[in-house]
Design a protein around this motif. Structure first.
Motif, PDB file in Angstrom:
ATOM      1  N   LYS A 103       0.813  -1.211   0.000  1.00 48.99           N
ATOM      2  CA  LYS A 103       0.000   0.000   0.000  1.00 48.99           C
ATOM      3  C   LYS A 103       0.849   1.264   0.000  1.00 48.99           C
ATOM      4  O   LYS A 103       0.495   2.266  -0.633  1.00 48.99           O
ATOM      5  N   ASP A 171      -7.132  -3.379  -2.714  1.00 47.06           N
ATOM      6  CA  ASP A 171      -7.223  -2.661  -1.436  1.00 47.06           C
ATOM      7  C   ASP A 171      -5.985  -1.813  -1.172  1.00 47.06           C
ATOM      8  O   ASP A 171      -6.071  -0.773  -0.506  1.00 47.06           O
ATOM      9  N   SER A 172      -4.858  -2.237  -1.714  1.00 51.93           N
ATOM     10  CA  SER A 172      -3.609  -1.509  -1.493  1.00 51.93           C
ATOM     11  C   SER A 172      -3.571  -0.165  -2.214  1.00 51.93           C
ATOM     12  O   SER A 172      -2.691   0.659  -1.958  1.00 51.93           O
ATOM     13  N   SER A 174      -6.457   1.781  -2.396  1.00 50.66           N
ATOM     14  CA  SER A 174      -7.731   2.409  -2.042  1.00 50.66           C
ATOM     15  C   SER A 174      -7.586   3.430  -0.919  1.00 50.66           C
ATOM     16  O   SER A 174      -6.812   3.234   0.025  1.00 50.66           O
TER      17      SER A 174
END
Length: 348
Positions: A103, A171-172, A174
């Motif tokens: 992320k 998700d990384s 977002s």
């Protein structure tokens, strides 16, 4: 009366006049304005969910308003914020679904891609303006449509198998935050608001505290005098549109990486880029003014959704009020003249 006080009063008076005329329209149309504005208020502050949605809506408005305001402050009229937002949205989602990274790398990379795409879309009209004196309004309007249809084609033919939307980003990449969503009863509020506020500070710092910002404002005020003083007029025109486009691209990233988490084919424009013009006008093209104007417009947009539910009033009436506010801001010369007349009478 000082110009500073007058610049503060004009948008305030414009908002008040817009609300007053909106009240008259409600009465003429047979609606209860008290119930309407109560529903509007409840739709903004009535629940933590609505408050989260309001801040979520404010986030791209701030960045779109900054994009328009930055160009205004440097003597340019960037009507292409909508197109720059769309390509920024697409670029951010493209990075978000194409890489598998930590992320701490993936999210900044997606943000940078959005800013770069918007900057590139702003560079083209900036170059044409600087080199060939092609008016930026014409070019940016046309490039809005190019951005819309090119983005739709890429989504359908490159980023999906004929679908009308891409898959969700990783998700990384977002901005979404379970903490913020839980805090606001699962609204779509995300961390992008911090990016928007940082960009507002950057705009203020660049224009007010740097030599380059002084040159940009000088070129916007008088190109001939700036060139006589040894400034690179063409270079500053291009740079202004690039920075403006970068802000707009980041507005798209807020939608792609935060609110929705994907890119989809659009039958029409998002409207955020065009609303950014109104935000910049109401905010007086100043960073803090843009934030306050974005809060107002975001609140009106989200709160309007509650008006049909609580007061049986069509939310299009809020669009009318927004249009009236813009009208009165555009009529600032008349409001300024009235203020000055009243001020002179007070002195006498």
């Amino acid at each position: 009366m000082s110009n500073r006080l007058s610049n503060i009063l004009i948008p305030v008076i414009s908002v008040v006049l817009g609300v007053v005329v909106g009240t008259i329209i409600m009465l003429v149309s047979g609606y209860d304005p008290v119930a309407g504005y109560t529903a509007l208020w409840n739709g903004i502050f009535g629940e933590v969910y609505y408050m989260g949605e309001t801040v979520r809506q404010v986030t791209p408005y701030i960045l779109a308003g900054l994009a328009v305001a930055f160009a205004f402050r440097t003597g340019l009229f960037n009507i292409g914020v909508e197109g720059q937002l769309i390509v920024g949205w697409l670029a951010a989602v493209w990075v978000g679904i194409s890489f598998d990274l930590p992320k701490i790398i993936h999210l900044p990379l997606a943000i940078i891609a959005a800013a770069a795409a918007g900057a590139l879309w702003g560079f083209i009209p900036g170059l044409l303006k600087a080199k060939y004196r092609v008016h930026e309004v014409i070019v940016t309007i046309m490039m809005n449509y190019v951005a819309l249809h090119v983005a739709n084609a890429i989504i359908q033919d490159v980023l999906s198998d004929g679908s009308d939307r891409t898959e969700n980003i990783a998700d990384s990449a977002s901005f979404a935050s379970p903490f913020l969503q839980g805090l606001t009863d699962y609204s779509r509020l995300h961390w992008g608001i911090l990016v928007a506020l940082l960009c507002a500070f950057l705009m203020w710092f660049i224009l007010e505290k740097t030599t380059r910002g002084y040159e940009l404002r000088s070129v916007g005020f008088n190109q001939d005098a700036s060139q006589y003083a040894g400034m690179n007029v063409n270079g500053n025109i291009i740079l202004s549109m690039v920075i403006s486009g970068a802000f707009a691209g980041l507005a798209g990233a807020m939608e792609g990486l935060g609110t929705f988490g994907y890119a989809s084919i659009k039958g029409g424009f998002t409207g955020v880029g065009f609303d950014g013009i109104a935000v910049a006008l109401l905010g007086g093209n100043a960073a803090i003014g843009v934030i306050l104007a974005a809060l107002l417009f975001g609140g009106l947009k989200v709160g309007a959704l509650n008006m049909p539910l609580e007061a049986n009033i069509p939310n299009e009436l809020v669009d009318i009020i927004i249009a009236l506010i813009i009208f009165f801001v555009a009529s600032s010369y008349m409001i300024r003249w009235i203020i000055q007349r009243m001020s002179k009478k007070g002195v006498k």
